[in-house]
Design an enzyme around this catalytic site. Sequence first.
Site, PDB file in Angstrom:
ATOM      1  N   CYS A  77       0.815  -1.221   0.000  1.00  0.00           N
ATOM      2  CA  CYS A  77       0.000   0.000   0.000  1.00  0.00           C
ATOM      3  C   CYS A  77       0.849   1.272   0.000  1.00  0.00           C
ATOM      4  O   CYS A  77       0.521   2.245  -0.693  1.00  0.00           O
ATOM      5  CB  CYS A  77      -0.994  -0.002   1.156  1.00  0.00           C
ATOM      6  SG  CYS A  77      -0.306  -0.265   2.797  1.00  0.00           S
ATOM      7  N   ASP A 264      -7.503   5.547  -1.608  1.00  0.00           N
ATOM      8  CA  ASP A 264      -7.145   4.339  -0.866  1.00  0.00           C
ATOM      9  C   ASP A 264      -6.615   3.260  -1.810  1.00  0.00           C
ATOM     10  O   ASP A 264      -7.313   2.867  -2.744  1.00  0.00           O
ATOM     11  CB  ASP A 264      -8.392   3.828  -0.137  1.00  0.00           C
ATOM     12  CG  ASP A 264      -8.085   2.749   0.885  1.00  0.00           C
ATOM     13  OD1 ASP A 264      -6.970   2.214   0.861  1.00  0.00           O
ATOM     14  OD2 ASP A 264      -8.982   2.459   1.706  1.00  0.00           O
ATOM     15  N   HIS A 266      -6.113   0.183  -1.024  1.00  0.00           N
ATOM     16  CA  HIS A 266      -6.470  -1.139  -0.496  1.00  0.00           C
ATOM     17  C   HIS A 266      -7.640  -1.764  -1.249  1.00  0.00           C
ATOM     18  O   HIS A 266      -8.690  -2.086  -0.693  1.00  0.00           O
ATOM     19  CB  HIS A 266      -6.781  -1.046   1.003  1.00  0.00           C
ATOM     20  CG  HIS A 266      -5.618  -0.624   1.817  1.00  0.00           C
ATOM     21  ND1 HIS A 266      -5.313   0.704   2.031  1.00  0.00           N
ATOM     22  CD2 HIS A 266      -4.657  -1.344   2.445  1.00  0.00           C
ATOM     23  CE1 HIS A 266      -4.221   0.778   2.777  1.00  0.00           C
ATOM     24  NE2 HIS A 266      -3.806  -0.439   3.044  1.00  0.00           N
TER      25      HIS A 266
END
Length: 382
Positions: A77, A264, A266
């Site tokens: 990430c 994000d 993820h």
Amino acid sequence: MDAVFDICYLSPDGSNIEPDDIPKTKDSVWILGKKYSAVQDLDRIRRDITSVIWCTYRKGFVPIGNEGLTSDKGWGCMLRCGQMVLGVALVRIHLSADWVWTPDTRDPTYLKIVQRFEERKQAPYSIHQVALMGASEGKAVGQWFGPNTVAQVLKKLIAYDKWSSLVIHVALDNTVVKEDIIQQCIVKNDRGDNSSTPSNVTSDWMPLLLIVPLRLGLSEINPVYIDGLKMCFESPQSIGVIGGKPNQALYLIGCVGDEVIYLDPHTTQRSGLVENKMTDEQKEMDCTFHCKFASRIPIMAMDPSVAVCFLCLTKRDFVELCTNIENNLMKEAQPLFELCEKRPSHWGPATSDIDLQNTSLFTEFEDVDRQFDDSDEEFEIL
């Protein structure tokens, strides 16, 4: 393509609801150095957020190094956040700060940029290149990076990619040294093909991506730093902050009130190639590099380890940034970082730690057969 771009938000009774990405507020919204009205500019905010190259976890890519990892889920990430910062910088250098992406975009310069982040051999900023270069910073493939590590890795990788026409400077010890930056950015016109350099970039100034790694508290953000962090987001040269929540890296692209706005990484998506975006599969893959809506968290929920990022296309931009730092940021009771004219004497002379002759990094996985996942499974929201 629809799996990424046409996200439907439903209430518990099944009716459509407005996504809670931007609050309905009179406070100004700041995204990548631009000021917006949350009420009047909502469509433009979302358009500009969607135009950012969104980098996420991928699966089914060519195995990386000796570990044979074919996905970066759970460890990549922070690497993806670094890719996103670099993506914004390259778009602004080679396209413009006002450039807009749509699912039909086939601009060859844009495609050249997005191809640099694909999971393929010779892509300068693929997860492979970032992870393998991380070994020079003491991070094994599959090991989690911090903001400073990913900044140092990008600094090394950019030196191999002349087309990008970009200098990365990573500040040391919370100190930005003007002398070091000017020495890096003032160059002769012998750094390869500059034909794609925009006319507003002077011939003797290499565009600068300045990354300042910071620790803004022990286990949580110290409130004394909040105003300074907001000033960074409001700077015209801002291209966001590499940071996140504890143990979860996020690309922080702006702020509104006492919240930060972020993209994000993820989400686990299949690997594949955009290439010239001629086939339906390539068009679908391009859409996986764009996120329709951002998200928000309170500033106080951020992890205190961050790296603030600024892009100076011209020397005038750099002078303006320095003036802003001196007149505003450094007048805070507790400045985020310092700005000085020359290197502190105890630092010693500036040296380059990049060996441009050693190009083995770019061929390490060249002969490995491609093993892209060709399943029909869509991406997974984590």
